[in-house]
Design a protein around this motif. Structure first.
Motif, mmCIF file in Angstrom:
data_model
loop_
_atom_site.group_PDB
_atom_site.id
_atom_site.type_symbol
_atom_site.label_atom_id
_atom_site.label_comp_id
_atom_site.label_asym_id
_atom_site.label_seq_id
_atom_site.Cartn_x
_atom_site.Cartn_y
_atom_site.Cartn_z
ATOM 1 N N ALA A 1 41.054 39.862 45.092
ATOM 2 C CA ALA A 1 40.318 38.691 44.598
ATOM 3 C C ALA A 1 40.407 38.613 43.076
ATOM 4 N N ALA A 2 40.212 39.727 42.391
ATOM 5 C CA ALA A 2 40.252 39.743 40.926
ATOM 6 C C ALA A 2 41.613 39.309 40.401
ATOM 7 N N ALA A 3 42.667 39.626 41.137
ATOM 8 C CA ALA A 3 44.028 39.298 40.704
ATOM 9 C C ALA A 3 44.469 37.896 41.141
ATOM 10 N N ASP A 4 43.620 37.170 41.864
ATOM 11 C CA ASP A 4 43.988 35.836 42.366
ATOM 12 C C ASP A 4 44.400 34.942 41.198
ATOM 13 N N ILE A 5 45.629 34.445 41.229
ATOM 14 C CA ILE A 5 46.157 33.652 40.113
ATOM 15 C C ILE A 5 45.910 32.151 40.275
ATOM 16 N N ARG A 6 45.371 31.750 41.419
ATOM 17 C CA ARG A 6 45.169 30.313 41.659
ATOM 18 C C ARG A 6 43.708 29.873 41.614
ATOM 19 N N HIS A 7 42.790 30.763 41.957
ATOM 20 C CA HIS A 7 41.382 30.395 42.088
ATOM 21 C C HIS A 7 40.523 31.207 41.119
ATOM 22 N N ARG A 8 40.200 30.588 40.010
ATOM 23 C CA ARG A 8 39.468 31.263 38.929
ATOM 24 C C ARG A 8 38.115 31.816 39.401
ATOM 25 N N THR A 9 37.370 31.054 40.184
ATOM 26 C CA THR A 9 36.045 31.496 40.635
ATOM 27 C C THR A 9 36.166 32.737 41.511
ATOM 28 N N ARG A 10 37.135 32.737 42.427
ATOM 29 C CA ARG A 10 37.351 33.905 43.289
ATOM 30 C C ARG A 10 37.737 35.119 42.442
ATOM 31 N N SER A 11 38.603 34.911 41.464
ATOM 32 C CA SER A 11 39.034 35.994 40.593
ATOM 33 C C SER A 11 37.857 36.556 39.798
ATOM 34 N N GLU A 12 37.032 35.679 39.232
ATOM 35 C CA GLU A 12 35.867 36.135 38.467
ATOM 36 C C GLU A 12 34.911 36.932 39.346
ATOM 37 N N GLN A 13 34.696 36.467 40.588
ATOM 38 C CA GLN A 13 33.801 37.183 41.499
ATOM 39 C C GLN A 13 34.375 38.555 41.859
ATOM 40 N N GLY A 14 35.673 38.621 42.108
ATOM 41 C CA GLY A 14 36.302 39.903 42.407
ATOM 42 C C GLY A 14 36.168 40.882 41.257
ATOM 43 N N LEU A 15 36.359 40.396 40.033
ATOM 44 C CA LEU A 15 36.226 41.247 38.855
ATOM 45 C C LEU A 15 34.781 41.719 38.694
ATOM 46 N N THR A 16 33.832 40.826 38.921
ATOM 47 C CA THR A 16 32.409 41.187 38.863
ATOM 48 C C THR A 16 32.084 42.241 39.912
ATOM 49 N N ASP A 17 32.593 42.047 41.133
ATOM 50 C CA ASP A 17 32.335 43.010 42.208
ATOM 51 C C ASP A 17 32.920 44.378 41.879
ATOM 52 N N LEU A 18 34.134 44.406 41.323
ATOM 53 C CA LEU A 18 34.746 45.677 40.940
ATOM 54 C C LEU A 18 33.936 46.371 39.842
ATOM 55 N N PHE A 19 33.501 45.607 38.865
ATOM 56 C CA PHE A 19 32.727 46.162 37.760
ATOM 57 C C PHE A 19 31.401 46.727 38.269
ATOM 58 N N THR A 20 30.721 45.968 39.130
ATOM 59 C CA THR A 20 29.444 46.415 39.689
ATOM 60 C C THR A 20 29.644 47.687 40.515
#
Length: 173
Positions: free
Chosen positions: A138-157
């Motif tokens: 999800a964090a690496a998703d190159i097409r969907h910014r919201t999905r990517s941001e959520q994936g990065l947030t989830d990884l960080f958490t």
């Protein structure tokens, strides 16, 4: 050579070895930007598509992280870890052999191996690895910014929880 990114921003394509080496060795490139909202983006990934980090502290943050991580990535440490990477690779190749033909090497090896290696290095418990992989994709998703941001947030958490758990139980892997 002047180009445009997938998002339509101006970009330069540098292909000559000497030019690339000069850029990588110099101070002109980094992950942060003085004004992130105006920075060129290559895609919609929050992780890979554009600036990341604090422009004012990027160099000192990099030095600090490098000094913390360097002992864990020494040649000796990497030689000791090699057997584990070999075992992970063998397992993925065995799974790949069980796939219907033609099998997808990218999906069944190239995308999975780096995530498994990171999980091993971080000590991610086996029961969390599938979820870790999903967050990484999800964090690496190159097409969907919201999905990517959520994936990065989830990884960080998750990373914060992992660190807290290891601090509470340091002997546990």
């Amino acid at each position: 050579m002047h180009r445009r990114t997938r998002t339509g921003d101006d970009a330069w394509l540098v292909t000559g070895h000497d030019d690339v080496r000069r850029l990588l060795d110099g101070d002109r490139l980094g992950r942060a930007h003085i004004n992130p909202g105006e920075a060129a983006r290559s895609n919609e990934s929050a992780l890979f598509g554009g600036p990341l980090g604090n422009y004012a502290t990027e160099k000192s943050d990099h030095r600090r992280m490098r000094s913390l991580l360097q002992p864990h990535f020494s040649p000796r440490a990497m030689r000791a870890f090699r057997h584990r990477v070999d075992a992970l690779t063998s397992g993925l190749l065995a799974d790949l052999a069980q796939q219907s033909q033609p099998a997808d090497l990218n999906a069944h090896l190239a995308l999975l191996l780096p995530i498994l290696v990171i999980c091993e290095l971080l000590g991610v418990p086996y029961e969390d690895r599938e979820q870790f992989r999903a967050w990484t994709h999800a964090a690496a998703d190159i097409r969907h910014r919201t999905r990517s941001e959520q994936g990065l947030t989830d990884l960080f958490t998750y990373g914060q929880q992992l660190v807290a758990g290891k601090r509470a139980r340091p002997a546990r892997t």
